[in-house]
Design a protein around this motif. Sequence first.
Motif, PDB file in Angstrom:
ATOM      1  N   ASP A 232      -1.715   4.574  -7.980  1.00 40.77           N
ATOM      2  CA  ASP A 232      -2.717   4.210  -8.990  1.00 40.77           C
ATOM      3  C   ASP A 232      -2.466   2.810  -9.546  1.00 40.77           C
ATOM      4  OD1 ASP A 232      -4.068   6.586  -8.741  1.00 40.77           O
ATOM      5  OD2 ASP A 232      -3.147   7.520 -10.508  1.00 40.77           O
ATOM      6  N   LEU A 233      -1.204   2.360  -9.561  1.00 42.99           N
ATOM      7  CA  LEU A 233      -0.877   1.067 -10.156  1.00 42.99           C
ATOM      8  C   LEU A 233      -1.147  -0.117  -9.234  1.00 42.99           C
ATOM      9  CD1 LEU A 233       2.415   1.890 -12.095  1.00 42.99           C
ATOM     10  CD2 LEU A 233       0.147   1.404 -13.050  1.00 42.99           C
ATOM     11  N   PRO A 240     -10.004  -0.138  -3.973  1.00 42.46           N
ATOM     12  CA  PRO A 240      -9.945   1.061  -4.817  1.00 42.46           C
ATOM     13  C   PRO A 240      -8.971   2.114  -4.299  1.00 42.46           C
ATOM     14  CG  PRO A 240     -12.226   0.379  -4.460  1.00 42.46           C
ATOM     15  CD  PRO A 240     -11.382  -0.438  -3.530  1.00 42.46           C
ATOM     16  N   GLU A 241      -8.658   2.056  -2.993  1.00 45.70           N
ATOM     17  CA  GLU A 241      -7.718   3.012  -2.418  1.00 45.70           C
ATOM     18  C   GLU A 241      -6.266   2.581  -2.607  1.00 45.70           C
ATOM     19  OE1 GLU A 241     -10.043   1.410  -0.602  1.00 45.70           O
ATOM     20  OE2 GLU A 241     -11.630   2.923  -0.662  1.00 45.70           O
ATOM     21  N   GLY A 242      -6.073   1.333  -3.042  1.00 45.39           N
ATOM     22  CA  GLY A 242      -4.717   0.835  -3.245  1.00 45.39           C
ATOM     23  C   GLY A 242      -3.966   0.600  -1.955  1.00 45.39           C
ATOM     24  N   THR A 243      -4.662   0.151  -0.920  1.00 46.52           N
ATOM     25  CA  THR A 243      -4.031  -0.050   0.383  1.00 46.52           C
ATOM     26  C   THR A 243      -3.987  -1.508   0.823  1.00 46.52           C
ATOM     27  OG1 THR A 243      -6.161   0.346   1.488  1.00 46.52           O
ATOM     28  CG2 THR A 243      -4.701   2.252   1.164  1.00 46.52           C
ATOM     29  N   ARG A 244      -4.680  -2.386   0.074  1.00 45.19           N
ATOM     30  CA  ARG A 244      -4.725  -3.794   0.479  1.00 45.19           C
ATOM     31  C   ARG A 244      -4.653  -4.705  -0.757  1.00 45.19           C
ATOM     32  NH1 ARG A 244      -9.109  -4.570   5.433  1.00 45.19           N
ATOM     33  NH2 ARG A 244      -8.164  -3.058   6.861  1.00 45.19           N
ATOM     34  N   THR A 321      -9.998   0.768 -10.739  1.00 43.78           N
ATOM     35  CA  THR A 321     -10.778   0.490  -9.533  1.00 43.78           C
ATOM     36  C   THR A 321     -11.989  -0.387  -9.818  1.00 43.78           C
ATOM     37  OG1 THR A 321     -12.164   2.460  -9.728  1.00 43.78           O
ATOM     38  CG2 THR A 321     -10.060   2.700  -8.560  1.00 43.78           C
ATOM     39  N   GLN A 322     -12.221  -0.707 -11.097  1.00 52.59           N
ATOM     40  CA  GLN A 322     -13.375  -1.513 -11.464  1.00 52.59           C
ATOM     41  C   GLN A 322     -12.986  -2.879 -12.037  1.00 52.59           C
ATOM     42  OE1 GLN A 322     -16.171   0.691 -13.862  1.00 52.59           O
ATOM     43  NE2 GLN A 322     -15.879   2.569 -12.678  1.00 52.59           N
TER      44      GLN A 322
END
Length: 684
Positions: A232-233, A240-244, A321-322
């Motif tokens: 989440d951080l 938004p997925e926190g992968t990039r 995510t926004q």
Amino acid sequence: MSDKVVDRTIENNPEEPVSNFTSNRYFADIIQARYSRRTMLKGSLGAAAVTFLGAGLVGCGGDSDNDDDNGGDGGDGTPPRLSFDAIATSRQDAVVVPEGYTAKAFVPWGTPILGSYPAYMDDGGNTGADQSMQVGMHHDGMHFFPLEGSSEHGLLVMNHEYVDQITLHPNGPSEGPRPLDEVRKEMAAHGVSVIEVQKSSNGDWEVVPSALNRRINAFTVMALRGPARGHDLVKTAFSPEGTRTRGTINNCANGFTPWGTYLTCEENWPGYFHVRMDPQPRHLARYGVTGWQGYHWYDVLDEDSDLYTRFQPSESGDDATQDFRNEPNGFGWIVEIDPHDPDAMPIKRTALGRFSHEGVVFAEPKVGEPMVFYSGDDARFEYIYKFVSKNLYQEGMTGNDLMDEGILYVARFNDDGSGEWLPLSMGDDGFVAKMNAAVGTTVGSIEFDEPFADQGELLINTRLAADIAGATRMDRPEWGAVCPRTGMVYFTLTNNSNRTEDDTDAANPRAANQVGQIIRWQEDGAASASTFQWDLFALGGHLEGSEQEGRSLVADAALTAENIFSCPDGLWFDGRGLLWIQTDMSGSMQDGSSDHGDFGNNQMLVAEPDTGLIKRFLVGPTECEVTGITMTPDHKTLFVNIQHPGDRSEPGDFTSHWPDGGSSRPRSSTVVVTRDDGGEIGIA
């Protein structure tokens, strides 16, 4: 000058503010307990180290079953010996090397390497688009990847740490909100260059127009892997997925892997973000994320793209995510790049921790054992770390096998010359007990109100986790190097101007330590061991007889005119076991106006670790830093980086004109050093 402009002189080059306010022990206290001030100043530690570490561990020399593989000087187990005459200190606006050697500038900032190959413009008129196709600014860590085993053809990959706005733009940075192309140019000048190079028939090196040539910069999309991936951080409006995440910045020292990839390390990244959150969450506050680099990339004239506004993080959306409240959490990692595949996405390896990585080096990989990586956190009173992979090394493994899972440790140095690696793991009962005991207390200046939820959160808060573990606070741990003969690990501790008289000790016997030292240790058994034995290799400082005397402790001798140095920074072992030492002194130390010493321009020395002999091999031009080093496999071509020559320049008033001469603006550049007789560098 606008408040958006940073003073980029060596004297005032932004240095990460102190953010460690814990009561963990200083390294100074430990050495004071181990050795008396008199013993250290008079050099008796050289003899003491023999007893402490054992005679067979004092240097990097000695027998080895792999001398041929490690570039030994004949495979007979004899350590290499230096054969050149040491050079004097210098204040020339030139690179000086020993008699019998030649140094030539190569691929300076602005050299075209891809796309339409836009020519460098000495008036600073190149655009941001041009810069994205040219070699970046402020060369730093570097590695040569031979193609098909050749010593005359390969990929030269290098970091670009930061930019001088004074020399990058025609008249320095503009006042007020930043013109869009100025910011584009600065962001494009950061990062990494991958350059195919080849030795021509006349002996000079040249850039090869190649599909492998590549610029990676502050815009480049990168993957997050390891425990922080998807956390989440690290979620943002971009991912938004926190992968990039996008970009890599302040790339200082480097590393490379047995599987042929390049590791670039994000150092002073906290200085790029102007956070609009008060109070800052702990994952920002412990890093001092205050925008002290002063680039103000978020403040672009008539442009509100999140490519730029992300550098002013705020909680403007309903959740992470926004908006870009988590944007800084995508930085402070070690980044893996495949230089042989221009389409491969760089990967940020979060298992190795988030801090101001100066560089990363690994112990010799052994089949059936874990891979072990070492890295320093380059800030005053920060720590030294070790990562041990979960999987055991096998030929053919890659970073996905060995860099995503494992345990990160932080070093504690004990009074008796022993040391411990403290695990930073939610799976370790000892660490969890310390963490739970810290809940509801203030750790340093951070209110620790709740435990880490998982390993991903721990690693995003690596510094805070190390505080809780009880690591030893060091004096700016910078580059590391592992001896190819013994596995002994060496680290530079560059300086610490915040040391007070009460903190003086044998290793740092000066208040406001400005001259630095080199520490080393031997693991107790395999590289993955949980304990080690340590001592000191050398102290930077003045000539013999001074209060701040420099010493080669193994040689039990004061530094002389042939090897006096200060502020050791770059550190590298070549395959033969010679230790190369590079310096990053302030401007006043170089011009003699400082009370801390008169050392000439920044320099590079080379040492025999087994004897402690140190000789000065290279001196750089005016106001530069000497940093970054690599060599061809035959040891006959040495590449060295010269960063920010003319660092005290003002628009139109350049204090250096290296390497182009005349009235040209100064340019960071690689230097190619060869021996005139075609022999190996440094030895007979």
